[in-house]
Design a protein around this motif. Structure first.
Motif, PDB file in Angstrom:
ATOM      1  N   GLN A 181       0.869  -1.188  -0.036  1.00 30.34           N
ATOM      2  CA  GLN A 181       0.001   0.167  -0.003  1.00 30.34           C
ATOM      3  C   GLN A 181       0.891   1.259  -0.089  1.00 30.34           C
ATOM      4  O   GLN A 181       0.681   2.124  -0.691  1.00 30.34           O
ATOM      5  CB  GLN A 181      -0.888  -0.012   1.100  1.00 30.34           C
ATOM      6  CG  GLN A 181      -2.051  -1.215   1.132  1.00 30.34           C
ATOM      7  CD  GLN A 181      -2.731  -1.350   2.452  1.00 30.34           C
ATOM      8  OE1 GLN A 181      -3.367  -0.342   2.876  1.00 30.34           O
ATOM      9  NE2 GLN A 181      -2.768  -2.447   2.914  1.00 30.34           N
ATOM     10  N   GLU A 212      -6.750  -6.549  -7.568  1.00 31.09           N
ATOM     11  CA  GLU A 212      -7.540  -5.495  -6.475  1.00 31.09           C
ATOM     12  C   GLU A 212      -7.658  -4.051  -7.107  1.00 31.09           C
ATOM     13  O   GLU A 212      -7.172  -3.751  -7.882  1.00 31.09           O
ATOM     14  CB  GLU A 212      -6.825  -5.632  -5.214  1.00 31.09           C
ATOM     15  CG  GLU A 212      -6.634  -7.086  -4.394  1.00 31.09           C
ATOM     16  CD  GLU A 212      -5.960  -6.770  -3.368  1.00 31.09           C
ATOM     17  OE1 GLU A 212      -6.568  -6.969  -2.090  1.00 31.09           O
ATOM     18  OE2 GLU A 212      -4.729  -6.881  -3.119  1.00 31.09           O
ATOM     19  N   GLN A 246      -9.232  -0.230  -5.322  1.00 32.12           N
ATOM     20  CA  GLN A 246      -9.436   0.243  -4.067  1.00 32.12           C
ATOM     21  C   GLN A 246      -9.860   1.988  -4.560  1.00 32.12           C
ATOM     22  O   GLN A 246      -8.995   2.383  -5.227  1.00 32.12           O
ATOM     23  CB  GLN A 246      -8.358   0.246  -3.053  1.00 32.12           C
ATOM     24  CG  GLN A 246      -8.783   0.744  -1.503  1.00 32.12           C
ATOM     25  CD  GLN A 246      -7.514   0.579  -0.756  1.00 32.12           C
ATOM     26  OE1 GLN A 246      -6.878   1.635  -0.545  1.00 32.12           O
ATOM     27  NE2 GLN A 246      -7.628  -0.398  -0.070  1.00 32.12           N
ATOM     28  N   TYR A 247     -10.881   2.379  -3.746  1.00 29.83           N
ATOM     29  CA  TYR A 247     -11.217   3.752  -3.822  1.00 29.83           C
ATOM     30  C   TYR A 247     -10.977   4.291  -2.557  1.00 29.83           C
ATOM     31  O   TYR A 247     -11.522   3.712  -1.374  1.00 29.83           O
ATOM     32  CB  TYR A 247     -12.644   4.049  -4.318  1.00 29.83           C
ATOM     33  CG  TYR A 247     -13.061   5.331  -4.379  1.00 29.83           C
ATOM     34  CD1 TYR A 247     -12.562   6.361  -4.975  1.00 29.83           C
ATOM     35  CD2 TYR A 247     -14.126   5.862  -3.326  1.00 29.83           C
ATOM     36  CE1 TYR A 247     -13.027   7.760  -5.218  1.00 29.83           C
ATOM     37  CE2 TYR A 247     -14.514   7.182  -3.214  1.00 29.83           C
ATOM     38  CZ  TYR A 247     -14.008   8.179  -4.070  1.00 29.83           C
ATOM     39  OH  TYR A 247     -14.241   9.374  -4.096  1.00 29.83           O
ATOM     40  N   LEU A 248     -10.250   5.473  -2.428  1.00 29.20           N
ATOM     41  CA  LEU A 248     -10.148   6.235  -1.283  1.00 29.20           C
ATOM     42  C   LEU A 248     -10.634   7.582  -1.199  1.00 29.20           C
ATOM     43  O   LEU A 248     -10.389   8.473  -2.012  1.00 29.20           O
ATOM     44  CB  LEU A 248      -8.593   6.428  -0.631  1.00 29.20           C
ATOM     45  CG  LEU A 248      -7.756   5.023  -0.520  1.00 29.20           C
ATOM     46  CD1 LEU A 248      -7.285   4.923  -1.692  1.00 29.20           C
ATOM     47  CD2 LEU A 248      -6.980   5.264   0.583  1.00 29.20           C
ATOM     48  N   VAL A 291     -12.868   3.948   2.597  1.00 33.80           N
ATOM     49  CA  VAL A 291     -11.871   3.097   1.940  1.00 33.80           C
ATOM     50  C   VAL A 291     -13.062   1.953   1.336  1.00 33.80           C
ATOM     51  O   VAL A 291     -13.305   1.081   2.265  1.00 33.80           O
ATOM     52  CB  VAL A 291     -10.932   2.534   2.919  1.00 33.80           C
ATOM     53  CG1 VAL A 291     -10.067   1.571   1.914  1.00 33.80           C
ATOM     54  CG2 VAL A 291      -9.932   3.583   3.463  1.00 33.80           C
ATOM     55  N   ALA A 292     -13.185   1.760   0.157  1.00 39.46           N
ATOM     56  CA  ALA A 292     -13.839   0.674  -0.516  1.00 39.46           C
ATOM     57  C   ALA A 292     -13.140   0.238  -1.448  1.00 39.46           C
ATOM     58  O   ALA A 292     -12.563   0.629  -2.192  1.00 39.46           O
ATOM     59  CB  ALA A 292     -15.148   1.296  -1.087  1.00 39.46           C
ATOM     60  N   GLY A 293     -13.402  -1.339  -1.510  1.00 43.18           N
ATOM     61  CA  GLY A 293     -12.477  -1.930  -2.570  1.00 43.18           C
ATOM     62  C   GLY A 293     -12.979  -3.497  -2.539  1.00 43.18           C
ATOM     63  O   GLY A 293     -13.928  -3.878  -1.903  1.00 43.18           O
ATOM     64  N   TYR A 320     -15.050  -4.819   0.598  1.00 46.30           N
ATOM     65  CA  TYR A 320     -15.098  -4.333   1.682  1.00 46.30           C
ATOM     66  C   TYR A 320     -15.192  -2.778   1.631  1.00 46.30           C
ATOM     67  O   TYR A 320     -15.202  -2.258   0.577  1.00 46.30           O
ATOM     68  CB  TYR A 320     -13.711  -4.482   2.374  1.00 46.30           C
ATOM     69  CG  TYR A 320     -12.425  -4.038   1.535  1.00 46.30           C
ATOM     70  CD1 TYR A 320     -12.240  -2.601   1.398  1.00 46.30           C
ATOM     71  CD2 TYR A 320     -11.871  -4.909   0.817  1.00 46.30           C
ATOM     72  CE1 TYR A 320     -10.985  -2.227   0.814  1.00 46.30           C
ATOM     73  CE2 TYR A 320     -10.752  -4.550   0.259  1.00 46.30           C
ATOM     74  CZ  TYR A 320     -10.374  -3.227   0.045  1.00 46.30           C
ATOM     75  OH  TYR A 320      -9.224  -2.903  -0.554  1.00 46.30           O
ATOM     76  N   THR A 347      -1.945  -7.622   0.146  1.00 47.56           N
ATOM     77  CA  THR A 347      -3.313  -7.185   0.006  1.00 47.56           C
ATOM     78  C   THR A 347      -3.365  -5.706  -0.005  1.00 47.56           C
ATOM     79  O   THR A 347      -2.512  -5.289   0.942  1.00 47.56           O
ATOM     80  CB  THR A 347      -4.469  -7.884   0.961  1.00 47.56           C
ATOM     81  OG1 THR A 347      -5.687  -7.313   0.333  1.00 47.56           O
ATOM     82  CG2 THR A 347      -4.164  -7.674   2.262  1.00 47.56           C
ATOM     83  N   GLU A 374      -6.157  -4.230   1.145  1.00 41.13           N
ATOM     84  CA  GLU A 374      -7.407  -4.120   2.161  1.00 41.13           C
ATOM     85  C   GLU A 374      -6.586  -3.450   3.367  1.00 41.13           C
ATOM     86  O   GLU A 374      -5.509  -3.937   3.687  1.00 41.13           O
ATOM     87  CB  GLU A 374      -8.012  -5.321   2.407  1.00 41.13           C
ATOM     88  CG  GLU A 374      -9.521  -4.940   3.389  1.00 41.13           C
ATOM     89  CD  GLU A 374     -10.130  -6.263   3.633  1.00 41.13           C
ATOM     90  OE1 GLU A 374     -11.033  -6.017   4.558  1.00 41.13           O
ATOM     91  OE2 GLU A 374      -9.961  -7.138   2.916  1.00 41.13           O
TER      92      GLU A 374
END
Length: 589
Positions: free
Chosen positions: A190, A383, A385-387, A396-398, A430, A496, A498
């Motif tokens: 990340q 994967e 992800q949106y922040l 935080v969604a993904g 999530y 990951t 997440e």
């Protein structure tokens, strides 16, 4: 550079264009000319604290500590409410081995953070606070205050989940924590996806889980300067480290990294070998890493990375009942990774990660050389992800897909006597939200989803609640509590994107694939004085472990219980001395 030179030609008495020109010249690695321009800015407007701060860090950059100290002190005198010189001076003090004093400067910078509201939005102030808290956590780690490093990293991410230095802080802080390999390498991933173009080397060992080697060889953590580079400069750098010891213990790590305009790169190699402390406990591995990042536009960063891991060893079990003097293992893992970071707006980001792996694992016996067991395991993981970040709230969604094939062949004298194929597949999703309301409380609420299959048998399909709270009871103490559920997924590289923490509690442990975990945690952290920090936490994990029995492929469930109790006391005795004491108890059923 041209624009600043034109501004100076129009009015050479203003300090601001000289400041801008100095920063631009540093980017081009013209340090002598850069320092000269920053000096002009400070001489033309000597009462401006900011110009003295930049001049102080410029002298730090060229390793003139005397003048760096002088101008940072002058900046503090001119504007006692400005956190900037305190922050820069902390970096300077850490680099000359004065970490206790650096802690005090960082604490001052954090306390003064909101004073910049005159020209900074609340969102930018929150980002500043997260960066300074991450830097404080890095110094805590250097002092041996590991639990405080974890607390500062988690608190920084609760305020700004896109802060790459806080993710890197957690990756470093997890180095000495057992069963936290997934969390460690995930935080590193990340951090890499969120980082801007920078010259920090990509250490080959840091992204690899379960290396079984000494944790302290080479510079295993980044310096405070690497977390917060004062000037980004186009140049190559070389990092070399190694150790030598008895029992034929040797290691080396060589990394070349650099920046060229909007492109950064890192090429690294690490080697480790030891004969171990008993027969057939030898270990040898070689790691190779190639990493490149390009700022395609001011909003879009792309990354590509290739890693190779080659390992040979005997039996590394510490338990005498599990040690085998005959077993041998050879392991190879190739990993390719593509990543993207797109900044939609100052408070909105999208991350994409695609990883492909190809692993070979060979087991043999010294007393039966004709016997061999070979595992081939190609796999991939995608994967997204949106922040989103706003004042006192972030989201935080993904989700992602993990897919791996496993082919096992047992042979004797080159003839296959048994074989088995299996497949792991998991779909995850999530949504996490952090709310700062009222001002002293941060709530974390979320939901996860995990659908895990092995050999076509659905092991788990669950909605996973995430609840956490961090409450500043007073200026000196904070209470943390969490309840969450997770399902251990099959990850291509144990990584990951997440979030790994809820209210300061890690949610990803090195459990058996498909394990459903319910975690309950409570902790209290505080300070008895400016020099003494104390804390305690209790953790319970209920594990439901699925096991497929062969040859009938039936599914059974095993239940485990784990309890963890931890307490710590950290004391910064004076400017030069610090002491720490920790207690930890684990119970298993």
């Amino acid at each position: 550079v041209t624009a600043f030179e034109e501004a100076i030609a129009q009015d050479s008495t203003l300090g601001e264009p000289h400041l801008g020109l100095g920063i631009a010249l540093f980017k081009r690695d013209r340090t002598g000319a850069a320092v000269a321009e920053l000096r002009k800015a400070a001489l033309l407007e000597p009462k401006v604290s900011l110009y003295n701060s930049y001049l102080g860090k410029a002298y730090y950059e060229i390793k003139d500590d005397r003048l760096a100290k002088k101008y940072l002190a002058e900046a503090e005198r001119l504007d006692p409410q400005d956190p900037t010189p305190h922050f820069y001076d902390a970096i300077r003090k850490q680099s000359i081995n004065r970490p206790v004093e650096a802690v005090r400067d960082l604490q001052s910078a954090i306390a003064l953070n909101d004073n910049r509201a005159v020209y900074r939005s609340q969102l930018l102030l929150d980002e500043d606070l997260a960066a300074r808290s991450a830097a404080l956590g890095k110094i805590y780690n250097e002092l041996g205050f590991g639990q405080l490093g974890l607390r500062e990293g988690g608190q920084s991410l609760a305020g700004d989940p896109a802060n790459y230095s806080a993710h890197r802080l957690l990756a470093d802080s997890y180095l000495l924590s057992s069963k936290h390999e997934i969390a460690r390498v995930s935080e590193l991933l990340q951090s890499q996806l969120l980082q801007p173009i920078n010259v920090s080397p990509v250490q080959p060992r840091l992204a690899e889980a379960n290396l079984y080697s000494l944790g302290g060889f080479g510079p295993s953590t980044a310096s405070l300067y690497e977390y917060n580079p004062l000037f980004v400069r186009d140049r190559p750098t070389l990092s070399v480290a190694g150790i030598a010891g008895n029992n034929n213990t040797l290691s080396d790590e060589v990394i070349v990294s650099g920046i060229a305009d909007r492109f950064s790169y890192s090429l690294g190699q690490a080697h480790y070998q030891t004969d171990g402390f008993r027969d057939n406990a030898d270990l040898r591995y070689d790691l190779y890493n190639i990493f490149a990042q390009a700022a395609v536009t001011p909003q879009l960063d792309l990354q590509v990375e290739y890693r190779r891991r080659e390992m040979k060893h005997g039996s590394l079990r510490l338990d005498p009942q599990l040690f085998d003097e005959n077993v041998r293992r050879e392991y190879r893992l190739d990993t390719g990774r593509l990543g993207a970071h797109y900044s939609i707006s100052p408070g909105s980001d999208v991350l994409l990660s695609l990883i492909y792996t190809d692993a070979e694992d060979d087991f043999s016996l010294k007393n039966a050389p004709s016997f061999n067991s070979r595992l081939d395991a190609p796999g991939w993981q995608a994967e997204a992800q949106y922040l989103f970040r706003a004042d006192r709230f972030n989201l935080v969604a993904g989700g992602g897909i993990n897919d791996a094939d496993l082919d096992i062949v047992v042979s004797d004298n080159g003839v296959a006597v048994a074989s088995r194929s299996a497949a792991d597949r998991m779909v995850t999703g999530y949504l996490y939200g952090n709310w700062n309301w009222p001002r002293d409380i941060v709530w974390t609420m979320g939901l996860g989803y995990g659908d895990y299959e092995q050999d076509g048998i659905e092991l788990k399909s669950d909605v996973l609640p995430k609840l956490g709270v961090r409450w500043n009871l007073a200026d000196d103490f904070s209470l943390r509590a969490a309840y969450l559920q997770t399902v251990k997924r099959s990850l291509a590289t144990s990584q990951t994107i997440e979030p790994t923490q809820v209210a300061g509690f890690n949610q990803f442990y090195d459990d058996i694939n498909g394990t459903k975990v319910a975690l309950y945690g409570i902790g209290l952290d505080g300070k008895l004085s400016d020099q003494i920090r104390v804390g305690a936490e209790a953790l319970k994990r209920d594990l439901d472990i699925p096991v497929i029995t062969f040859p009938d492929n039936s599914l059974v469930h095993n239940e485990w219980r784990e309890h963890l109790y931890r307490a710590y006391l950290y004391w910064m005795i004076d400017r030069r001395w610090a002491a720490s004491a920790e207690f930890e108890l684990e119970e298993f059923e």
